[in-house]
Design a protein around this motif. Structure first.
Motif, PDB file in Angstrom:
ATOM      1  N   MET A   1       0.821  -1.207   0.000  1.00 22.50           N
ATOM      2  CA  MET A   1       0.000   0.000   0.000  1.00 22.50           C
ATOM      3  C   MET A   1       0.856   1.258   0.000  1.00 22.50           C
ATOM      4  SD  MET A   1      -3.058  -0.876  -0.432  1.00 22.50           S
ATOM      5  CE  MET A   1      -3.942   0.655  -0.096  1.00 22.50           C
TER       6      MET A   1
ATOM      7  N   SER B   1      -3.258 -10.406 -11.122  1.00 25.28           N
ATOM      8  CA  SER B   1      -3.493  -8.969 -11.313  1.00 25.28           C
ATOM      9  C   SER B   1      -3.896  -8.679 -12.752  1.00 25.28           C
ATOM     10  CB  SER B   1      -2.228  -8.170 -10.973  1.00 25.28           C
ATOM     11  OG  SER B   1      -1.832  -8.392  -9.633  1.00 25.28           O
TER      12      SER B   1
ATOM     13  N   TRP C   1     -14.256  -5.565  -5.957  1.00 27.63           N
ATOM     14  CA  TRP C   1     -13.544  -6.791  -5.652  1.00 27.63           C
ATOM     15  C   TRP C   1     -13.301  -6.882  -4.157  1.00 27.63           C
ATOM     16  CZ3 TRP C   1     -11.146  -2.323  -6.766  1.00 27.63           C
ATOM     17  CH2 TRP C   1      -9.939  -2.018  -6.119  1.00 27.63           C
ATOM     18  N   LYS C   2     -12.898  -8.083  -3.754  1.00 27.25           N
ATOM     19  CA  LYS C   2     -12.649  -8.310  -2.343  1.00 27.25           C
ATOM     20  C   LYS C   2     -11.149  -8.457  -2.147  1.00 27.25           C
ATOM     21  CE  LYS C   2     -14.335 -11.152   1.426  1.00 27.25           C
ATOM     22  NZ  LYS C   2     -15.390 -12.046   1.912  1.00 27.25           N
ATOM     23  N   SER C   3     -10.547  -7.562  -1.418  1.00 32.60           N
ATOM     24  CA  SER C   3      -9.127  -7.704  -1.103  1.00 32.60           C
ATOM     25  C   SER C   3      -8.998  -8.559   0.148  1.00 32.60           C
ATOM     26  CB  SER C   3      -8.489  -6.333  -0.885  1.00 32.60           C
ATOM     27  OG  SER C   3      -8.864  -5.830   0.375  1.00 32.60           O
ATOM     28  N   ARG C   4      -7.744  -8.767   0.579  1.00 28.92           N
ATOM     29  CA  ARG C   4      -7.563  -9.595   1.770  1.00 28.92           C
ATOM     30  C   ARG C   4      -8.268  -8.995   2.985  1.00 28.92           C
ATOM     31  NH1 ARG C   4      -1.255 -10.704   2.225  1.00 28.92           N
ATOM     32  NH2 ARG C   4      -1.225  -8.712   1.132  1.00 28.92           N
ATOM     33  N   SER C   5      -8.417  -7.669   2.990  1.00 30.92           N
ATOM     34  CA  SER C   5      -8.930  -7.034   4.203  1.00 30.92           C
ATOM     35  C   SER C   5     -10.297  -6.392   4.054  1.00 30.92           C
ATOM     36  CB  SER C   5      -7.937  -5.974   4.683  1.00 30.92           C
ATOM     37  OG  SER C   5      -7.673  -5.060   3.630  1.00 30.92           O
TER      38      SER C   5
ATOM     39  N   GLU D   1     -13.914  -5.168   1.269  1.00 33.54           N
ATOM     40  CA  GLU D   1     -14.567  -5.018  -0.017  1.00 33.54           C
ATOM     41  C   GLU D   1     -14.090  -3.700  -0.622  1.00 33.54           C
ATOM     42  OE1 GLU D   1     -16.975  -6.986  -1.459  1.00 33.54           O
ATOM     43  OE2 GLU D   1     -17.143  -8.435   0.170  1.00 33.54           O
ATOM     44  N   ARG D   2     -13.659  -3.753  -1.880  1.00 33.68           N
ATOM     45  CA  ARG D   2     -13.145  -2.540  -2.519  1.00 33.68           C
ATOM     46  C   ARG D   2     -14.018  -2.180  -3.711  1.00 33.68           C
ATOM     47  NH1 ARG D   2      -7.579  -1.731  -1.982  1.00 33.68           N
ATOM     48  NH2 ARG D   2      -8.011   0.254  -3.032  1.00 33.68           N
TER      49      ARG D   2
ATOM     50  N   TYR E   1      -9.012   2.516 -11.412  1.00 28.70           N
ATOM     51  CA  TYR E   1      -8.668   1.114 -11.139  1.00 28.70           C
ATOM     52  C   TYR E   1      -7.550   0.646 -12.080  1.00 28.70           C
ATOM     53  CZ  TYR E   1      -8.985  -3.954 -10.854  1.00 28.70           C
ATOM     54  OH  TYR E   1      -8.673  -5.282 -10.715  1.00 28.70           O
TER      55      TYR E   1
ATOM     56  N   GLN F   1      -4.340   0.871  -9.766  1.00 23.82           N
ATOM     57  CA  GLN F   1      -4.454  -0.389  -9.049  1.00 23.82           C
ATOM     58  C   GLN F   1      -3.928  -1.531  -9.923  1.00 23.82           C
ATOM     59  OE1 GLN F   1      -5.640  -0.683  -5.853  1.00 23.82           O
ATOM     60  NE2 GLN F   1      -5.460  -2.895  -5.758  1.00 23.82           N
TER      61      GLN F   1
ATOM     62  N   ASN G   1       0.047  -2.865  -9.829  1.00 24.42           N
ATOM     63  CA  ASN G   1       0.162  -4.200  -9.251  1.00 24.42           C
ATOM     64  C   ASN G   1       0.904  -5.158 -10.175  1.00 24.42           C
ATOM     65  OD1 ASN G   1      -0.768  -5.301  -6.684  1.00 24.42           O
ATOM     66  ND2 ASN G   1      -2.674  -4.222  -7.122  1.00 24.42           N
TER      67      ASN G   1
END
Lengths: 171, 171
Positions: free
Chosen positions: A162, B63, B118-122, B124-125, B132, B136, B140
């Motif tokens: 990040m 990615s 989308w759902k990141s590890r931590s 909902e994004r 994007y 992003q 990535n």
């Protein structure tokens, strides 16, 4: 279906240089906290025949500055590559972002089809604006910014992806 | 002044996956020439708390695959992250490129304004398609492809930036 060359070159360039400055500021804080001479980071490399961190930052800066200027059809300012400390490298990244802020979207009208010419270390190069942006400028910027990040991670600086992508929501 | 979301996402993605496959093939050749167990490269890391090469390649692939699919408004195929050898990682990069070749420019009509979720590890994004793509997806892809390259360079594999950027003139 369309996006502008300005968005892709300038907005991205400003964001990457801002994130790079933050990553280098974290490295300076880390050096102070761990009582490491910050010049160790400035001269650190991932391999003996790779450039040190200082040169990675300078090339990232040049990739952004020269790439955007070439696409806009203007001449970028020339800067000495004389940064020797982390604060000087932070300022290099920040002044690159400030230069990009002087460019205007209308300067990128037709940039996707403009012939971009430059001199690499080994040859005179020419590419059309769109492939130059997508396959030369942006990959170069990310290559040197990521390698800067990787050098610092390899040296134990606490960073996460990040920090590379930017924590603030993109504009 | 306009470029297409398809060019920026798909053309770039195919080129990066093709270059990544070539870089990994060079690593396999280097391991053979230096009589190094190639699995040393597969498990190599730049720091103990960074992902090894295999995971860097898998995330680079995801990615590209997920980024392009989200922008096109389609569901990407799901692949096991079970590659354990350099040839398997080469094939992962190549099948990612082949998947992108199935996407069509018209699927990217309006993608710059499409809501990408989308759902990141931590968490909902959600981001709009254009930021994007620029802030992003592409960062990535380059982050993980460059880190793969950096891991190999750090381990003495003879590579140069042209291996990363691609030696053939871009289309």
């Amino acid at each position: 279906m369309k996006i502008s060359m300005y968005d892709a070159a300038v907005t991205t360039g400003i964001r990457m240089m801002t994130n790079l400055a933050s990553v280098l500021e974290k490295a300076a804080q880390d050096a102070a906290a761990r009582k490491i001479d910050p010049e160790v980071f400035v001269g650190a490399r991932l391999a003996p025949d790779m450039f040190p961190l200082s040169r990675q930052v300078q090339i990232a800066s040049d990739s952004v500055k020269l790439g955007a200027a070439r696409l806009a059809g203007v001449t970028a300012p020339s800067w000495e590559d004389d940064e020797k400390t982390l604060p000087e490298l932070v300022e290099r990244a920040r002044k690159t972002a400030r230069y990009l802020e002087t460019l205007r979207p209308e300067q990128f009208d037709g940039a996707e089809a403009r012939a971009v010419r430059w001199k690499s270390r080994s040859a005179e190069r020419e590419m059309q604006g769109l492939p130059y942006l997508l396959h030369q400028m942006l990959p170069n910027v990310h290559f040197h910014c990521t390698t800067t990040y990787d050098i610092l991670r390899h040296n134990g600086v606490e960073l996460g992806k990040m920090d590379y992508l930017g924590r603030d929501p993109p504009a």
